[in-house]
Design a protein around this motif. Structure first.
Motif, PDB file in Angstrom:
ATOM      1  N   CYS A 186       0.831  -1.214   0.000  1.00 32.49           N
ATOM      2  CA  CYS A 186       0.000   0.000   0.000  1.00 32.49           C
ATOM      3  C   CYS A 186       0.861   1.258   0.000  1.00 32.49           C
ATOM      4  O   CYS A 186       0.644   2.174  -0.787  1.00 32.49           O
ATOM      5  CB  CYS A 186      -0.923   0.006   1.217  1.00 32.49           C
ATOM      6  SG  CYS A 186      -2.304  -1.141   1.107  1.00 32.49           S
ATOM      7  N   PHE A 187       1.852   1.297   0.888  1.00 33.20           N
ATOM      8  CA  PHE A 187       2.677   2.495   0.981  1.00 33.20           C
ATOM      9  C   PHE A 187       3.577   2.662  -0.237  1.00 33.20           C
ATOM     10  O   PHE A 187       3.850   3.788  -0.665  1.00 33.20           O
ATOM     11  CB  PHE A 187       3.506   2.482   2.267  1.00 33.20           C
ATOM     12  CG  PHE A 187       2.746   2.967   3.463  1.00 33.20           C
ATOM     13  CD1 PHE A 187       2.376   4.294   3.562  1.00 33.20           C
ATOM     14  CD2 PHE A 187       2.385   2.110   4.481  1.00 33.20           C
ATOM     15  CE1 PHE A 187       1.661   4.767   4.648  1.00 33.20           C
ATOM     16  CE2 PHE A 187       1.666   2.559   5.576  1.00 33.20           C
ATOM     17  CZ  PHE A 187       1.305   3.895   5.659  1.00 33.20           C
ATOM     18  N   ALA A 188       4.022   1.543  -0.820  1.00 31.48           N
ATOM     19  CA  ALA A 188       4.826   1.639  -2.040  1.00 31.48           C
ATOM     20  C   ALA A 188       3.987   2.236  -3.179  1.00 31.48           C
ATOM     21  O   ALA A 188       4.449   3.121  -3.914  1.00 31.48           O
ATOM     22  CB  ALA A 188       5.356   0.262  -2.423  1.00 31.48           C
ATOM     23  N   LEU A 189       2.748   1.761  -3.313  1.00 31.97           N
ATOM     24  CA  LEU A 189       1.872   2.277  -4.362  1.00 31.97           C
ATOM     25  C   LEU A 189       1.423   3.707  -4.067  1.00 31.97           C
ATOM     26  O   LEU A 189       1.242   4.516  -4.992  1.00 31.97           O
ATOM     27  CB  LEU A 189       0.648   1.366  -4.521  1.00 31.97           C
ATOM     28  CG  LEU A 189       0.929  -0.008  -5.137  1.00 31.97           C
ATOM     29  CD1 LEU A 189      -0.335  -0.868  -5.119  1.00 31.97           C
ATOM     30  CD2 LEU A 189       1.442   0.139  -6.567  1.00 31.97           C
ATOM     31  N   MET A 190       1.234   4.027  -2.781  1.00 28.59           N
ATOM     32  CA  MET A 190       0.901   5.414  -2.419  1.00 28.59           C
ATOM     33  C   MET A 190       2.049   6.340  -2.776  1.00 28.59           C
ATOM     34  O   MET A 190       1.835   7.477  -3.219  1.00 28.59           O
ATOM     35  CB  MET A 190       0.582   5.502  -0.923  1.00 28.59           C
ATOM     36  CG  MET A 190      -0.802   4.992  -0.551  1.00 28.59           C
ATOM     37  SD  MET A 190      -1.081   4.960   1.237  1.00 28.59           S
ATOM     38  CE  MET A 190      -1.089   6.717   1.614  1.00 28.59           C
ATOM     39  N   THR A 191       3.279   5.869  -2.607  1.00 36.03           N
ATOM     40  CA  THR A 191       4.450   6.669  -2.980  1.00 36.03           C
ATOM     41  C   THR A 191       4.433   6.951  -4.479  1.00 36.03           C
ATOM     42  O   THR A 191       4.679   8.082  -4.919  1.00 36.03           O
ATOM     43  CB  THR A 191       5.749   5.932  -2.596  1.00 36.03           C
ATOM     44  OG1 THR A 191       5.735   5.661  -1.190  1.00 36.03           O
ATOM     45  CG2 THR A 191       6.963   6.776  -2.933  1.00 36.03           C
ATOM     46  N   VAL A 192       4.117   5.913  -5.263  1.00 35.72           N
ATOM     47  CA  VAL A 192       4.020   6.085  -6.717  1.00 35.72           C
ATOM     48  C   VAL A 192       2.919   7.080  -7.072  1.00 35.72           C
ATOM     49  O   VAL A 192       3.108   7.982  -7.901  1.00 35.72           O
ATOM     50  CB  VAL A 192       3.755   4.725  -7.403  1.00 35.72           C
ATOM     51  CG1 VAL A 192       3.463   4.924  -8.893  1.00 35.72           C
ATOM     52  CG2 VAL A 192       4.942   3.793  -7.217  1.00 35.72           C
ATOM     53  N   SER A 193       1.754   6.937  -6.420  1.00 35.08           N
ATOM     54  CA  SER A 193       0.608   7.806  -6.715  1.00 35.08           C
ATOM     55  C   SER A 193       0.906   9.259  -6.398  1.00 35.08           C
ATOM     56  O   SER A 193       0.620  10.156  -7.201  1.00 35.08           O
ATOM     57  CB  SER A 193      -0.615   7.342  -5.912  1.00 35.08           C
ATOM     58  OG  SER A 193      -0.987   6.032  -6.274  1.00 35.08           O
ATOM     59  N   VAL A 194       1.462   9.493  -5.215  1.00 30.33           N
ATOM     60  CA  VAL A 194       1.764  10.873  -4.819  1.00 30.33           C
ATOM     61  C   VAL A 194       2.838  11.462  -5.729  1.00 30.33           C
ATOM     62  O   VAL A 194       2.757  12.626  -6.141  1.00 30.33           O
ATOM     63  CB  VAL A 194       2.201  10.933  -3.342  1.00 30.33           C
ATOM     64  CG1 VAL A 194       2.608  12.352  -2.968  1.00 30.33           C
ATOM     65  CG2 VAL A 194       1.068  10.471  -2.428  1.00 30.33           C
ATOM     66  N   ALA A 195       3.841  10.652  -6.062  1.00 32.55           N
ATOM     67  CA  ALA A 195       4.907  11.138  -6.940  1.00 32.55           C
ATOM     68  C   ALA A 195       4.347  11.563  -8.296  1.00 32.55           C
ATOM     69  O   ALA A 195       4.702  12.618  -8.831  1.00 32.55           O
ATOM     70  CB  ALA A 195       5.973  10.052  -7.121  1.00 32.55           C
ATOM     71  N   LEU A 196       3.429  10.751  -8.850  1.00 32.66           N
ATOM     72  CA  LEU A 196       2.854  11.071 -10.159  1.00 32.66           C
ATOM     73  C   LEU A 196       1.883  12.250 -10.099  1.00 32.66           C
ATOM     74  O   LEU A 196       1.513  12.789 -11.145  1.00 32.66           O
ATOM     75  CB  LEU A 196       2.149   9.839 -10.730  1.00 32.66           C
ATOM     76  CG  LEU A 196       3.062   8.705 -11.197  1.00 32.66           C
ATOM     77  CD1 LEU A 196       2.242   7.515 -11.668  1.00 32.66           C
ATOM     78  CD2 LEU A 196       3.998   9.184 -12.305  1.00 32.66           C
ATOM     79  N   SER A 197       1.446  12.625  -8.898  1.00 37.16           N
ATOM     80  CA  SER A 197       0.561  13.783  -8.786  1.00 37.16           C
ATOM     81  C   SER A 197       1.339  15.102  -8.778  1.00 37.16           C
ATOM     82  O   SER A 197       0.748  16.175  -8.835  1.00 37.16           O
ATOM     83  CB  SER A 197      -0.286  13.683  -7.511  1.00 37.16           C
ATOM     84  OG  SER A 197       0.521  13.880  -6.353  1.00 37.16           O
ATOM     85  N   ILE A 198       2.652  14.999  -8.707  1.00 34.87           N
ATOM     86  CA  ILE A 198       3.510  16.187  -8.719  1.00 34.87           C
ATOM     87  C   ILE A 198       3.907  16.481 -10.172  1.00 34.87           C
ATOM     88  O   ILE A 198       4.519  15.628 -10.831  1.00 34.87           O
ATOM     89  CB  ILE A 198       4.765  15.965  -7.847  1.00 34.87           C
ATOM     90  CG1 ILE A 198       4.338  15.702  -6.393  1.00 34.87           C
ATOM     91  CG2 ILE A 198       5.700  17.166  -7.922  1.00 34.87           C
ATOM     92  CD1 ILE A 198       5.491  15.304  -5.483  1.00 34.87           C
ATOM     93  N   PRO A 199       3.561  17.646 -10.700  1.00 36.72           N
ATOM     94  CA  PRO A 199       3.799  17.946 -12.125  1.00 36.72           C
ATOM     95  C   PRO A 199       5.231  17.724 -12.592  1.00 36.72           C
ATOM     96  O   PRO A 199       5.456  17.231 -13.693  1.00 36.72           O
ATOM     97  CB  PRO A 199       3.401  19.420 -12.239  1.00 36.72           C
ATOM     98  CG  PRO A 199       2.395  19.625 -11.153  1.00 36.72           C
ATOM     99  CD  PRO A 199       2.849  18.754 -10.025  1.00 36.72           C
ATOM    100  N   ASP A 200       6.210  18.095 -11.757  1.00 37.69           N
ATOM    101  CA  ASP A 200       7.614  17.951 -12.163  1.00 37.69           C
ATOM    102  C   ASP A 200       8.029  16.493 -12.324  1.00 37.69           C
ATOM    103  O   ASP A 200       9.010  16.199 -13.015  1.00 37.69           O
ATOM    104  CB  ASP A 200       8.526  18.624 -11.131  1.00 37.69           C
ATOM    105  CG  ASP A 200       8.421  20.140 -11.188  1.00 37.69           C
ATOM    106  OD1 ASP A 200       7.947  20.653 -12.220  1.00 37.69           O
ATOM    107  OD2 ASP A 200       8.793  20.809 -10.205  1.00 37.69           O
ATOM    108  N   ILE A 201       7.311  15.590 -11.686  1.00 39.80           N
ATOM    109  CA  ILE A 201       7.585  14.156 -11.829  1.00 39.80           C
ATOM    110  C   ILE A 201       6.682  13.556 -12.900  1.00 39.80           C
ATOM    111  O   ILE A 201       7.117  12.744 -13.719  1.00 39.80           O
ATOM    112  CB  ILE A 201       7.381  13.422 -10.478  1.00 39.80           C
ATOM    113  CG1 ILE A 201       8.365  13.975  -9.431  1.00 39.80           C
ATOM    114  CG2 ILE A 201       7.555  11.911 -10.643  1.00 39.80           C
ATOM    115  CD1 ILE A 201       8.168  13.399  -8.050  1.00 39.80           C
TER     116      ILE A 201
END
Length: 235
Positions: A35-50
């Motif tokens: 869950c936390f690994a996928l949440m990390t991916v989700s939050v990262a992709l919500s950042i425009p620069d990433i």
């Protein structure tokens, strides 16, 4: 402020995944680590620069956005099951992983992929001012709110039980705040659309909910580690 919240949520999720890695490698707590690994991916992709470079690498047709949505669906389903087991609620677990939950998840994922495939996302417009963009943007929020409501039914009695003095009461309180914010998110989004305003409040609610959930799960994790250590010392 939004960017600071985004990176704070990203750091919280990444740290939560990293500290659980040794236990996950030993076969303990693998669902929460996932869950936390996928949440990390989700939050990262919500950042425009990433998001921008990742989506460009995938063809520049918003595939990264579908990955983000899919990760969130998996996270909330798995998170709901894990938390309901932690608080020993078979009824809530059934609402999330049983027929009602699977219908809700299937409908949400089906709408997301259909809208994307029909041009609402694949190289098209994800702007919520368009009908396709609105369906795409609201569907995942309502599924997350469904899981959050199921968990709140279980968490609130624990959080307000004055007879309890254990860490699970305070963990339940933090989780309840986080999931209450998730429930508010779709309505805040609709209010922003109706009022013609920006989505700043929606983003604040979204990333704040992640921080509260991460904090609540962190309390449970530390309590579990301490209990295992005390048991090992007693033996």
């Amino acid at each position: 402020m939004i960017l600071a919240l985004q990176y704070l949520a990203l750091i919280a999720c990444a740290i939560s995944a990293v500290v659980r890695t040794p236990a996950a490698l030993r076969g303990r707590g693998l669902p929460l680590w996932t869950c936390f690994a996928l949440m990390t991916v989700s939050v990262a992709l919500s950042i425009p620069d990433i998001y921008g470079p990742v989506d460009d690498a995938l063809g520049g047709i918003n595939v990264a956005n579908v990955i983000l949505r899919t990760a969130l669906y998996i996270v909330f389903c798995a998170l709901g099951i894990a938390i309901s087991k932690t608080f020993d609620s078979m009824h809530v677990e059934w609402l999330i992983s049983g027929r009602p939950g699977l219908w809700a998840l299937g409908l949400a994922m089906g709408l997301t992929f259909c809208v994307f495939a029909l041009g609402g996302g694949a190289g098209g417009d994800l702007d919520t001012s368009t009908p396709a963009g609105l369906i795409y943007g609201m569907t995942w929020r309502f599924y997350l709110a469904y899981v959050a409501v199921c968990l709140l039914v279980m968490l609130l009695p624990v959080a307000f039980d004055a007879r309890r003095r254990d860490v699970y009461r305070w963990s339940a309180a933090l989780l309840a705040i986080g999931f209450a914010l998730v429930c508010i998110m779709p309505f805040a989004m609709m209010a922003a659309l109706i009022g013609g305003g920006e989505e700043t409040l929606v983003k604040i609610i979204s990333y704040s909910s992640i921080l509260f959930v991460a904090a609540g799960l962190g309390m449970v994790w530390f309590a579990g580690r301490r209990a295992r250590r005390e048991l090992a010392e007693a033996v």
